[in-house]
Motif scaffolding. Structure first.
Motif, PDB file in Angstrom:
ATOM      1  N   HIS A   1     -24.958 -26.075 -21.268  1.00  0.00           N
ATOM      2  CA  HIS A   1     -23.642 -26.415 -21.047  1.00  0.00           C
ATOM      3  C   HIS A   1     -23.250 -27.371 -19.745  1.00  0.00           C
ATOM      4  CE1 HIS A   1     -19.446 -25.971 -21.948  1.00  0.00           C
ATOM      5  NE2 HIS A   1     -19.047 -25.196 -20.651  1.00  0.00           N
TER       6      HIS A   1
ATOM      7  N   HIS B   1     -21.372 -30.722 -18.773  1.00  0.00           N
ATOM      8  CA  HIS B   1     -20.118 -31.129 -18.152  1.00  0.00           C
ATOM      9  C   HIS B   1     -20.636 -32.209 -16.970  1.00  0.00           C
ATOM     10  CE1 HIS B   1     -16.732 -28.223 -18.779  1.00  0.00           C
ATOM     11  NE2 HIS B   1     -17.851 -27.211 -18.658  1.00  0.00           N
TER      12      HIS B   1
ATOM     13  N   ASP C   1     -14.138 -28.014 -21.709  1.00  0.00           N
ATOM     14  CA  ASP C   1     -15.158 -27.944 -22.600  1.00  0.00           C
ATOM     15  C   ASP C   1     -14.676 -28.935 -24.030  1.00  0.00           C
ATOM     16  OD1 ASP C   1     -16.305 -26.307 -21.206  1.00  0.00           O
ATOM     17  OD2 ASP C   1     -16.029 -24.486 -22.512  1.00  0.00           O
TER      18      ASP C   1
HETATM   19 ZN   LIG Z   1     -17.388 -25.303 -19.443  1.00  0.00          ZN
END
Ligand SMILES: [Zn+2]
Lengths: 234, 341
Positions: free
Chosen positions: B115, B119, B305
């Motif tokens: 994840h 980013h 996100d």
């Molecule tokens: Zn995140």
């Protein structure tokens, strides 16, 4: 017609392929092992052994709960995604109904499939074969095992109990129902994915996008929130 | 002419169900995010079980939408990139299993993505990355400094030892009776007040790039509590400004120091807290004085996100040969450095 059936809603993990009224393949384990890791490889292996490819599939049937929230979501997510991307119908079947269908086919009476739901509770429902067709007498629900057994004392026929978690609740049920309670044997305790496929075979496809598991229960936070709202309203 | 590389990204690690299609790792063909934030607001935070339930409701809708918007079919997709972790396990499982089903149905390669790598790579959607680079990742779940000597190589040189910066924001917002998520409220309030309240800065040991925000959080709570006992009132604006000052000062100072020590060409900011105006302007001021380093802060839509960032990171990992088979599981505690091999 090639139906893929998927069940990851409880400890048993099951996959079956049903083709033109023949079960051409079936895989089942009853292990406390990670469904997320094992279900796709199980589907792949079974389809390879049966020499079928995803494009051959004409329908997906999935066990939609009740059961483990996470477990049922794994199966339902895979089923939804496959049905959507292969553009074929998706059918959901009660996880309890699968158990009832297998164990109770030649039983003259009611069938009460069950899964343990912790703290004395069970997920259960009441089913009955009428002229060779499985019918629902009492809808799927969560109940205290003792209350459920008490309720069933009113029934006019013997009741067959089935499920891997029977041992946890057997005494409570036996105490209330005596000889009217019959307990299925070891080889009938796993929900059979081929039964799942058969149950979904003639059912109409549901809307894939809005299809969700039948959790029976609200999420705990949701239930508490609603309770608070109701109190504030009074 | 080389054929375009087309990656479908899927992200469900927290409370956004997201899918995106990215071409050649830098061009967004479609980017769809279904946010659940409205549903979680009433609980004052993300409830994992409810997040998981929403992901199941949204997943195929989001996938269909993204293909439609990009005017593509699965036949156009070269690989499927999915967030393997970290995140909420039940939430991650929905994306992972949808990705595996898609990969199986269409016989496509599956690329597992961290994840945070996502980013960081969100920045590649707005600018070319220059290595070596330093990424400051700040969000509700993360506060880390990641050093990248080259494409697809991650080294965590500092991370929080307790709360993430975003988490501290949410907790302080709660003390000030502001709704979830607290970050934007504190940020707004901070601009209306002055940092007159003395709050601690956690520098930790000499030379450490780690962070700690729990002491600061406790100091804020104590300040409010003590004032109440003495019957004094504290201006929430001043408290917000003082809190934000402490967070920003530590983040910026450590980032500048690391950028100098590692002699990076670029500093990129990633994660939801990158939307914070106080942090943005402090970083801009600090790096305007350091000529050899480029500062990159992505637009708001790419800070929170999304799946475009997962596809962008997936693009690089796909080129590197990173693959998962269909036994891929969600990994809530995934380590970013395992991608370096
Ligand atoms: Zn995140």
């Amino acid at each position: 017609m090639t139906i893929l059936a998927i069940d990851t809603s409880n400890h048993p993990l099951g996959v079956a392929l049903l083709e033109n009224d023949q079960v051409i393949g079936e895989y089942i384990t009853n292990l406390k092992k990670n469904h997320s890791i094992r279900i796709m490889p199980a589907i792949q292996a079974l389809m390879q052994d049966c020499e079928r490819v995803p494009a051959d599939l004409t329908k997906i049937v999935v066990a939609k709960g009740p059961g483990s929230y996470t477990g049922v979501r794994i199966g339902v997510t895979i089923a939804k995604t496959l049905a959507w991307t292969l553009n074929i119908p998706l059918v959901g079947v009660s996880s309890l109904e699968i158990l009832a269908a297998g164990a109770g086919r030649y039983f003259e009476g009611y069938i009460s499939p069950l899964f343990d739901a912790r703290r004395g509770q069970i997920y259960t429902g009441l089913y009955q074969y009428v002229h060779g067709k499985l019918e629902t007498t009492k809808r799927d629900q969560v109940a205290m095992a003792v209350d459920w057994a008490e309720q069933l004392t009113e029934m006019d026929k013997p009741i067959l109990f089935v499920g891997n978690d029977l041992s946890i609740h057997r005494d409570v049920i036996g105490e209330r129902l005596g000889s009217r309670a019959i307990f299925a044997g070891v080889t009938e305790q796993n929900p059979r994915p081929s039964e799942l496929a058969m149950l979904g075979k003639d059912k109409q496809g549901e809307d894939v996008h809005t299809f969700v598991p039948n959790y029976i229960r609200l999420a705990e936070a949701e239930a508490k929130w609603l309770e608070k709202q109701a109190k504030n309203f009074q | 002419m080389k054929k375009d590389q087309v990656i479908l990204g899927i992200e469900t690690s927290c409370d956004e169900t997201a899918a995106a299609i990215v071409i050649n790792g830098c061009e967004i063909a479609a980017n769809v995010v279904a946010s659940q934030i409205e549903s979680h607001k009433r609980f004052g935070g993300v409830v994992p079980e409810i997040a998981s339930r929403h992901h199941v409701e949204q997943i195929t809708i989001v996938l269909e939408e993204v293909l439609q918007q990009a005017n593509m079919t699965m036949a156009d997709i070269d690989a499927i990139a999915v967030t393997e972790g970290p995140g909420l396990v039940g939430a991650l499982l929905i994306g992972v299993n949808a990705a595996k089903a898609l990969a199986f149905a269409h016989n496509k390669p599956l690329v597992p993505v961290h994840h945070i790598a996502g980013h960081i790579y969100a920045n590649r959607l707005v600018t070319e990355l220059k290595f070596p680079l330093l990424a400051l990742v700040v969000s509700g779940g993360h506060t880390e400094l990641v050093y990248m000597k080259e494409q697809g190589h991650f080294e965590v040189i500092g991370e929080t030892r307790d709360d993430a910066a975003g988490e501290a924001y949410d907790k302080v917002a709660r003390v000030l009776h502001m709704p979830y998520p607290g970050g934007p409220h504190i940020d707004r309030l901070a601009h209306e007040g002055s940092p007159v309240i003395d709050l601690p800065r956690a520098w930790l040991e000499e030379g450490s790039y780690d962070f700690s925000f729990s002491g600061l959080k406790s100091a804020v709570i104590n300040t409010v509590h003590n004032a109440q006992q003495r019957g004094q009132t504290i201006k929430p604006e001043d408290l917000a400004a003082s809190f934000q000052d402490s967070v920003v000062e530590v983040l910026v100072t450590k980032t500048v120091k690391a950028a100098e020590e590692y002699r990076v060409k670029q500093v990129i900011v990633a994660g939801g807290v990158a939307a914070n105006k106080g942090l943005r302007s402090a970083l801009e001021t600090a790096f305007s004085e350091i000529e050899e380093v480029d500062l990159v802060i992505p637009p708001l839509s790419l800070c929170t996100d999304n799946a475009a960032m997962i596809a962008a990171a997936g693009s690089v990992l796909f080129e590197k040969g990173v693959r998962a088979d269909i036994s891929l599981n969600a990994n809530p505690g995934l380590d970013i450095e395992i991608f370096n091999a």
